[in-house]
Design a protein around this motif. Structure first.
Motif, PDB file in Angstrom:
ATOM      1  N   GLN A   1     -12.432   1.150  -4.283  1.00 38.95           N
ATOM      2  CA  GLN A   1     -12.536   2.034  -3.121  1.00 38.95           C
ATOM      3  C   GLN A   1     -11.204   2.702  -2.820  1.00 38.95           C
ATOM      4  OE1 GLN A   1     -13.970  -0.940  -0.337  1.00 38.95           O
ATOM      5  NE2 GLN A   1     -16.009  -0.028  -0.324  1.00 38.95           N
ATOM      6  N   ARG A   2     -10.212   2.360  -3.609  1.00 40.50           N
ATOM      7  CA  ARG A   2      -8.902   2.977  -3.420  1.00 40.50           C
ATOM      8  C   ARG A   2      -8.998   4.484  -3.632  1.00 40.50           C
ATOM      9  NH1 ARG A   2      -4.528  -0.262  -4.335  1.00 40.50           N
ATOM     10  NH2 ARG A   2      -4.840  -2.343  -3.495  1.00 40.50           N
ATOM     11  N   SER A   3      -8.038   5.150  -3.069  1.00 41.14           N
ATOM     12  CA  SER A   3      -8.049   6.598  -3.212  1.00 41.14           C
ATOM     13  C   SER A   3      -7.761   6.996  -4.657  1.00 41.14           C
ATOM     14  CB  SER A   3      -6.980   7.199  -2.307  1.00 41.14           C
ATOM     15  OG  SER A   3      -5.692   6.836  -2.756  1.00 41.14           O
ATOM     16  N   GLY A   4      -7.012   6.165  -5.341  1.00 40.02           N
ATOM     17  CA  GLY A   4      -6.704   6.458  -6.724  1.00 40.02           C
ATOM     18  C   GLY A   4      -5.659   7.549  -6.870  1.00 40.02           C
ATOM     19  N   CYS A   5      -5.045   7.923  -5.770  1.00 44.52           N
ATOM     20  CA  CYS A   5      -4.070   9.003  -5.809  1.00 44.52           C
ATOM     21  C   CYS A   5      -2.788   8.560  -6.485  1.00 44.52           C
ATOM     22  CB  CYS A   5      -3.760   9.509  -4.411  1.00 44.52           C
ATOM     23  SG  CYS A   5      -2.807   8.353  -3.435  1.00 44.52           S
ATOM     24  N   CYS A   6      -2.578   7.254  -6.575  1.00 43.46           N
ATOM     25  CA  CYS A   6      -1.337   6.777  -7.185  1.00 43.46           C
ATOM     26  C   CYS A   6      -1.540   5.409  -7.797  1.00 43.46           C
ATOM     27  CB  CYS A   6      -0.232   6.718  -6.125  1.00 43.46           C
ATOM     28  SG  CYS A   6      -0.749   5.977  -4.571  1.00 43.46           S
TER      29      CYS A   6
ATOM     30  N   ARG B   1       9.255   0.387  -0.651  1.00 42.25           N
ATOM     31  CA  ARG B   1       9.745   0.440  -2.015  1.00 42.25           C
ATOM     32  C   ARG B   1       9.362   1.806  -2.536  1.00 42.25           C
ATOM     33  NH1 ARG B   1       7.209  -0.356  -6.983  1.00 42.25           N
ATOM     34  NH2 ARG B   1       5.262  -0.888  -5.926  1.00 42.25           N
ATOM     35  N   LYS B   2      10.336   2.559  -3.035  1.00 44.72           N
ATOM     36  CA  LYS B   2      10.038   3.908  -3.506  1.00 44.72           C
ATOM     37  C   LYS B   2      10.035   3.934  -5.021  1.00 44.72           C
ATOM     38  CE  LYS B   2      11.423   6.135   0.693  1.00 44.72           C
ATOM     39  NZ  LYS B   2      11.719   7.390   1.370  1.00 44.72           N
ATOM     40  N   ASP B   3       8.958   4.507  -5.547  1.00 45.87           N
ATOM     41  CA  ASP B   3       8.821   4.605  -6.995  1.00 45.87           C
ATOM     42  C   ASP B   3       8.416   6.039  -7.303  1.00 45.87           C
ATOM     43  OD1 ASP B   3       8.543   4.202  -9.668  1.00 45.87           O
ATOM     44  OD2 ASP B   3       6.660   3.074  -9.530  1.00 45.87           O
ATOM     45  N   ALA B   4       9.338   6.765  -7.925  1.00 44.10           N
ATOM     46  CA  ALA B   4       9.095   8.180  -8.211  1.00 44.10           C
ATOM     47  C   ALA B   4       8.755   8.897  -6.912  1.00 44.10           C
ATOM     48  CB  ALA B   4       7.988   8.330  -9.233  1.00 44.10           C
ATOM     49  N   GLN B   5       7.616   9.554  -6.872  1.00 41.97           N
ATOM     50  CA  GLN B   5       7.269  10.289  -5.656  1.00 41.97           C
ATOM     51  C   GLN B   5       6.488   9.481  -4.630  1.00 41.97           C
ATOM     52  OE1 GLN B   5       4.064  12.909  -7.887  1.00 41.97           O
ATOM     53  NE2 GLN B   5       5.509  11.634  -8.982  1.00 41.97           N
ATOM     54  N   TRP B   6       6.230   8.212  -4.955  1.00 41.04           N
ATOM     55  CA  TRP B   6       5.412   7.411  -4.044  1.00 41.04           C
ATOM     56  C   TRP B   6       6.233   6.402  -3.250  1.00 41.04           C
ATOM     57  CZ3 TRP B   6       3.744   7.992  -9.263  1.00 41.04           C
ATOM     58  CH2 TRP B   6       2.742   8.943  -9.430  1.00 41.04           C
ATOM     59  N   ALA B   7       5.691   6.047  -2.088  1.00 35.36           N
ATOM     60  CA  ALA B   7       6.349   5.045  -1.239  1.00 35.36           C
ATOM     61  C   ALA B   7       5.352   3.929  -0.972  1.00 35.36           C
ATOM     62  CB  ALA B   7       6.799   5.673   0.074  1.00 35.36           C
ATOM     63  N   TYR B   8       5.747   2.720  -1.296  1.00 32.89           N
ATOM     64  CA  TYR B   8       4.864   1.571  -1.113  1.00 32.89           C
ATOM     65  C   TYR B   8       5.381   0.710   0.035  1.00 32.89           C
ATOM     66  CZ  TYR B   8       3.103   2.909  -5.698  1.00 32.89           C
ATOM     67  OH  TYR B   8       2.566   3.605  -6.755  1.00 32.89           O
ATOM     68  N   TYR B   9       4.494   0.499   1.007  1.00 38.43           N
ATOM     69  CA  TYR B   9       4.890  -0.294   2.170  1.00 38.43           C
ATOM     70  C   TYR B   9       4.334  -1.704   2.092  1.00 38.43           C
ATOM     71  CZ  TYR B   9       6.886   3.685   4.622  1.00 38.43           C
ATOM     72  OH  TYR B   9       7.682   4.738   4.989  1.00 38.43           O
TER      73      TYR B   9
ATOM     74  N   LEU C   1       0.852  -1.191   0.000  1.00 38.42           N
ATOM     75  CA  LEU C   1       0.000   0.000   0.000  1.00 38.42           C
ATOM     76  C   LEU C   1       0.884   1.236   0.000  1.00 38.42           C
ATOM     77  CD1 LEU C   1      -2.955  -0.660   2.497  1.00 38.42           C
ATOM     78  CD2 LEU C   1      -3.061  -0.389   0.017  1.00 38.42           C
ATOM     79  N   CYS C   2       0.422   2.282  -0.686  1.00 27.03           N
ATOM     80  CA  CYS C   2       1.197   3.512  -0.660  1.00 27.03           C
ATOM     81  C   CYS C   2       0.669   4.417   0.453  1.00 27.03           C
ATOM     82  CB  CYS C   2       1.180   4.233  -2.009  1.00 27.03           C
ATOM     83  SG  CYS C   2      -0.352   5.098  -2.357  1.00 27.03           S
ATOM     84  N   VAL C   3       1.499   5.357   0.852  1.00 31.76           N
ATOM     85  CA  VAL C   3       1.183   6.197   1.998  1.00 31.76           C
ATOM     86  C   VAL C   3      -0.122   6.952   1.805  1.00 31.76           C
ATOM     87  CG1 VAL C   3       2.003   8.078   3.455  1.00 31.76           C
ATOM     88  CG2 VAL C   3       3.628   6.450   2.514  1.00 31.76           C
ATOM     89  N   CYS C   4      -0.354   7.464   0.612  1.00 33.36           N
ATOM     90  CA  CYS C   4      -1.554   8.280   0.412  1.00 33.36           C
ATOM     91  C   CYS C   4      -2.823   7.453   0.559  1.00 33.36           C
ATOM     92  CB  CYS C   4      -1.507   8.978  -0.936  1.00 33.36           C
ATOM     93  SG  CYS C   4      -1.051   7.916  -2.304  1.00 33.36           S
ATOM     94  N   ASP C   5      -2.761   6.171   0.190  1.00 33.02           N
ATOM     95  CA  ASP C   5      -3.908   5.292   0.425  1.00 33.02           C
ATOM     96  C   ASP C   5      -4.170   5.165   1.914  1.00 33.02           C
ATOM     97  OD1 ASP C   5      -5.281   4.397  -1.821  1.00 33.02           O
ATOM     98  OD2 ASP C   5      -3.662   3.056  -2.403  1.00 33.02           O
ATOM     99  N   LEU C   6      -3.114   4.968   2.674  1.00 33.25           N
ATOM    100  CA  LEU C   6      -3.270   4.818   4.125  1.00 33.25           C
ATOM    101  C   LEU C   6      -3.812   6.096   4.744  1.00 33.25           C
ATOM    102  CD1 LEU C   6      -0.018   2.801   4.859  1.00 33.25           C
ATOM    103  CD2 LEU C   6      -2.365   2.025   5.237  1.00 33.25           C
TER     104      LEU C   6
END
Lengths: 104, 104
Positions: A99-104, A60-68, A28-33
């Motif tokens: 239902q995801r935020s869809g932000c990333c 795991r970092k991909d571009a501006q996102w961080a996936y935990y 999951l990426c931070v913005c989803d959380l």
DNA sequence: CCTGTATATTCGGATTTCCGAATTTAATGG
DNA sequence: CCATTAAATTCGGAAATCCGAATATACAGG
């Protein structure tokens, strides 16, 4: 990762939710959380740092996102604890793709 | 008994040891715990009260002694958590009968 | 009664934990 | 460059947690 450390990590509502949700989704990426927890971003980020430092989560970092995700090196007994804890809480938060935020 | 409550109960070294040892022995009296934990009696007693109030432990009083055990009404998932946690910690404290304090 | 033992409780303070607010870093796209 | 978005970090104070010391309660045996 001792049992005491694991219990301390999970002894906070936000952190418990984070770990359970990450466990359910694999990654999951931070913005989803941030969206689903309804907590300010710095708060979530602080808890994530804590979970990362104690070895429970990996990033795991991909571009501006961080996936935990759950750390691969977690011992079997720790995975068993998480599985047991998911029984009563986890089922309550099934997050469907739409239902995801869809932000990333 | 929610997962969060359980984790908070176990997020203290003394309480974690108490629960693990009580689980191993089925029943233990306070003086045994005080002896083996090396902690002052009021400290142990306070933690026991906490574990009792949250429903993790139950007491049986016989004369001047108090015997603590895991609460029978614990949900299955909670028992699973305790079993998983015993793997790494529990094996380290096998208390043979002749190592008991013998105080009661 | 009185003493000793086992356990529980209370009280204050010290320590830890948690959070809000602001700032910083990093990466993207115009 | 500049603006925007994602994420992390810092700092100070509030709140929760833990413990030491003293005291209280309860029971057993002389």
């Amino acid at each position: 990762m001792t049992p005491l450390q694991l219990c301390k990590c999970l002894a906070d509502e936000t952190r418990l939710k984070i770990v359970m949700r990450v466990r359910q989704h694999g990654e999951l990426c931070v913005c989803d959380l941030v969206d689903t927890l309804g907590q300010p971003q710095p708060t979530v980020s602080r808890h994530l740092s804590q979970l990362r430092e104690c070895g429970l989560l990996a990033v795991r970092k991909d571009a501006q996102w961080a996936y935990y995700r759950l750390h691969e090196g977690l011992p079997a007994w720790a995975m068993d604890v998480l599985e047991a804890l998911q029984a009563p809480v986890g089922k309550q938060f099934p997050l469907k793709p739409d239902q995801r935020s869809g932000c990333c």
